[in-house]
Design a protein around this motif. Structure first.
Motif, PDB file in Angstrom:
ATOM      1  N   ALA A 251      12.881  12.739  55.424  1.00  0.00           N
ATOM      2  CA  ALA A 251      14.187  12.665  54.899  1.00  0.00           C
ATOM      3  C   ALA A 251      14.148  12.157  53.232  1.00  0.00           C
ATOM      4  N   LEU A 252      14.373  12.928  52.191  1.00  0.00           N
ATOM      5  CA  LEU A 252      14.648  12.530  50.830  1.00  0.00           C
ATOM      6  C   LEU A 252      16.063  12.079  50.569  1.00  0.00           C
ATOM      7  N   ILE A 253      16.053  10.856  50.068  1.00  0.00           N
ATOM      8  CA  ILE A 253      17.585  10.786  49.588  1.00  0.00           C
ATOM      9  C   ILE A 253      17.819  11.148  48.243  1.00  0.00           C
ATOM     10  N   ILE A 254      18.655  12.183  48.007  1.00  0.00           N
ATOM     11  CA  ILE A 254      18.942  12.544  46.501  1.00  0.00           C
ATOM     12  C   ILE A 254      20.308  12.888  46.570  1.00  0.00           C
ATOM     13  N   ASN A 255      20.764  12.047  45.910  1.00  0.00           N
ATOM     14  CA  ASN A 255      22.564  11.818  45.551  1.00  0.00           C
ATOM     15  C   ASN A 255      22.970  13.025  44.902  1.00  0.00           C
ATOM     16  N   ASP A 256      22.161  13.745  44.085  1.00  0.00           N
ATOM     17  CA  ASP A 256      22.944  14.881  43.413  1.00  0.00           C
ATOM     18  C   ASP A 256      22.737  16.253  44.075  1.00  0.00           C
ATOM     19  N   GLU A 257      23.713  16.648  44.462  1.00  0.00           N
ATOM     20  CA  GLU A 257      23.464  18.075  45.464  1.00  0.00           C
ATOM     21  C   GLU A 257      22.712  19.241  44.564  1.00  0.00           C
ATOM     22  N   ASN A 258      22.942  19.370  43.327  1.00  0.00           N
ATOM     23  CA  ASN A 258      22.440  20.422  42.506  1.00  0.00           C
ATOM     24  C   ASN A 258      21.045  20.104  42.287  1.00  0.00           C
ATOM     25  N   GLN A 259      20.732  19.188  42.134  1.00  0.00           N
ATOM     26  CA  GLN A 259      19.264  18.495  42.046  1.00  0.00           C
ATOM     27  C   GLN A 259      18.576  19.027  43.164  1.00  0.00           C
ATOM     28  N   ALA A 260      19.314  18.415  44.342  1.00  0.00           N
ATOM     29  CA  ALA A 260      18.438  19.151  45.798  1.00  0.00           C
ATOM     30  C   ALA A 260      18.628  20.548  45.782  1.00  0.00           C
ATOM     31  N   LEU A 261      19.510  21.162  45.413  1.00  0.00           N
ATOM     32  CA  LEU A 261      19.293  22.582  45.345  1.00  0.00           C
ATOM     33  C   LEU A 261      17.994  23.062  44.444  1.00  0.00           C
ATOM     34  N   THR A 262      17.899  22.675  43.582  1.00  0.00           N
ATOM     35  CA  THR A 262      16.820  22.989  42.612  1.00  0.00           C
ATOM     36  C   THR A 262      15.505  22.556  43.340  1.00  0.00           C
ATOM     37  N   ARG A 263      15.496  21.418  43.771  1.00  0.00           N
ATOM     38  CA  ARG A 263      14.053  21.179  44.566  1.00  0.00           C
ATOM     39  C   ARG A 263      13.947  21.970  45.804  1.00  0.00           C
ATOM     40  N   TRP A 264      15.052  22.447  46.398  1.00  0.00           N
ATOM     41  CA  TRP A 264      14.869  23.308  47.642  1.00  0.00           C
ATOM     42  C   TRP A 264      14.452  24.744  47.070  1.00  0.00           C
TER      43      TRP A 264
END
Length: 546
Positions: A251-264
């Motif tokens: 589980a990676l803790i990523i506060n920014d939803e858009n950054q997480a989407l980019t990483r997905w």
């Protein structure tokens, strides 16, 4: 998607080399005959750090997801949410419904190889109910109606008097003070999972650290870096390890939803939440990898009714006006756009056996709600032609929560002349401040059912609930919930309780959740038909790219 499998291949190779042959790799086929990928890892995104991964102390959804993978309770849930055996192979219920006898499997082991016994559950349940443990979920033990639990929680009886007994190593007997038809559902919750007494006594509060933790689930704690990630590895001592395909969960803790989407999109994540408003476009672009299913959670605002709250909010007319002026259709259709539904009651519409009462506010048009809201605010002496009213909206840091708060603030300004101040905090600080009613006006909240029954929502507004974060107290409401626990048909009582909330407005329901996320198309086994979205990594597996 090929790029994702390629990016993770290095990690998979190291893992396979370290762990040797696994069932998933050896079999080469999944449970339905699919060709498995060599890489059997699962990586997903979470918004914030976990307040705790100690089963007796877990209080949030993401912490529960970790707890459910590290530990196993008496019973589990299958892919549709039905109760199935866990550490217990089954149970019997006495004719009067007051005694549950669970038979534990003889091959359940802790990760250190020691057997899991009925005494481990006794210790855990006593620990959870013990005031000295100071668990935020101590109240949950009270909801379970275990014999003597209220006296134990109050400190009037020793935890050893709790109505749970190890008849022998493989038999756990639980005595209730009154029948609960959904009791078996309640023991799928993390609070009721066993914990290792010897390990806790040896390490104290640090027993949940890597290298110290002993667990009995399908996975063990491998690594954890605060505010960055937590990694679990397959537990070779788990009784059903041969049928566990996923060998590593991160589980990676990523506060920014858009950054997480980019990483997905870059292949670094298998699962991530969809940022507010982006589901239609992502569904068009990615098809079935964009997922929206009902989830038994409700998003609402607490109104601080305690002495620490604003005097204006003591007026029921002000609270009702604030609720009426929220255009929920705009929020679910334009701000979120992910399949959520407007909420005018606390209990989620998809809750088993529940039918929401026909409350007037839900039948009105938004224009009618706005007009009524203006009248109520004027009667109370606030708003455009009265005393100015400025409200703080407290929320935990998240772009989606901010967007909802901005939208609600604009609605209150335009309709009622009420101004707002947005105040965001990191997760743990936010939880503490909200629990302590240390906010002046409004605090964002989201409640997810601990079991699929209306009481799991309604009980949080009971006077004595530790999750009653508005300070609401209503004797009639409390009595309805008490009566419902022994009623042959509790649904009419639940509806009356909902009507009290709509009359008093201690909370402002905004929407009923849908679980909206991106899921890599090579990951199979996600429980899309479990409305609680209680997932177990041991049910997942990765198929090879076509």
């Amino acid at each position: 998607m090929t790029i994702k499998a390629t990016l993770r291949a290095g990690t998979a190779a190291v893992l396979v080399a370290a762990l040797g042959s696994t069932a998933a790799i050896a079999q080469q086929t999944g449970p339905n005959g699919e060709t498995l990928a060599e890489n059997q890892t699962f990586t997903y995104r979470v918004l914030d750090e976990f307040p705790s991964i100690d089963p007796n102390l877990i209080e949030d959804v993401e912490g529960s997801n970790i707890g459910r993978n590290l530990f196993e309770g008496l019973m589990n849930q299958d892919e549709t949410g039905e109760v199935v055996p866990g550490v217990a192979t089954g149970y019997e219920v006495s004719d009067d419904g007051l005694t549950y006898t669970f038979t534990l499997r003889d091959d359940a082991r802790w990760s250190n190889g020691e057997p899991v016994t009925a005494s481990d559950f006794v210790y855990s349940w006593q620990r959870a109910a013990d005031p000295a443990t100071a668990s935020e979920y101590q109240w949950y033990m009270g909801l379970m109606q275990i014999e003597n639990v209220d006296a134990v929680i109050a400190g009037d009886m020793d935890p050893s008097e709790l109505g749970v007994e190890a008849t022998d190593d493989h038999t756990l007997t639980v005595t209730l003070s009154q029948p609960l038809p959904y009791f078996a559902q309640m023991v799928t919750h993390t609070t009721t999972f066993p914990v290792p007494q010897a390990t806790i006594e040896e390490f104290g509060d640090s027993w949940t650290q890597p290298g110290n933790m002993v667990s009995n689930g399908a996975y063990v704690l491998a690594d954890r870096v605060a505010q960055e990630y937590i990694t679990l590895e397959k537990n070779p001592e788990y009784w059903d390890a041969d049928n566990v395909y996923i060998t590593e969960v991160t589980a990676l803790i990523i506060n920014d939803e858009n950054q997480a989407l980019t990483r997905w999109e870059a292949g670094e994540l298998d699962r991530t939440d969809v940022p507010a408003g982006q589901f239609p476009q992502l569904q068009e672009e990615y098809g079935d990898e964009a997922v929206s299913v009902p989830q038994l959670c409700t998003y609402y605002y607490n109104v601080n009714l305690s002495d620490q709250g604003l005097e204006a909010l003591d007026d029921q007319r002000v609270r009702e006006a604030l609720s009426l002026a929220i255009d929920r259709d705009i929020i679910v259709e334009n701000v979120l756009a992910g399949g959520q539904r407007p909420a005018y009651t606390l209990t989620h519409w998809a809750t088993a056996g529940f039918e929401a009462p026909e409350v007037e506010v839900a039948q009105m048009t938004q224009e009618e709600r706005n007009e009524r809201a203006k009248e109520l605010m004027a009667e109370a002496g606030y708003g455009e032609d009265g005393e100015p009213l400025n409200l703080d909206i407290l929320y935990n840091t998240s772009e989606a929560h901010q967007q909802v708060a901005v939208a609600v603030g604009q609605m209150w300004q335009q309709t009622l002349g009420v101004t707002t101040q947005l105040d965001n905090m990191e997760w743990q600080t936010f939880l503490n401040e909200r629990h302590n009613l240390n906010y002046p006006a409004i605090a964002r909240a989201g409640w997810c059912a601990d079991y699929n029954e209306a009481s799991s929502f309604l009980d949080i507004m009971d006077t004595n609930s530790s999750y009653n974060d508005s300070g609401f107290s209503n004797e009639e409401y409390d009595n309805l919930l008490t009566e419902a626990k022994t009623a042959e048909d509790p649904q009419p009582l639940y509806q009356q309780a909902e009507e009290i909330i709509v009359q008093e407005w201690p909370i402002l329901p905004i929407y009923h959740y849908a679980s909206v996320f991106m899921l890599d198309d090579t990951i199979k086994g996600w429980p899309l038909e479990n409305a609680q979205e209680n997932w177990y990594a041991r049910q997942l597996y990765r198929v090879a790219d076509e």
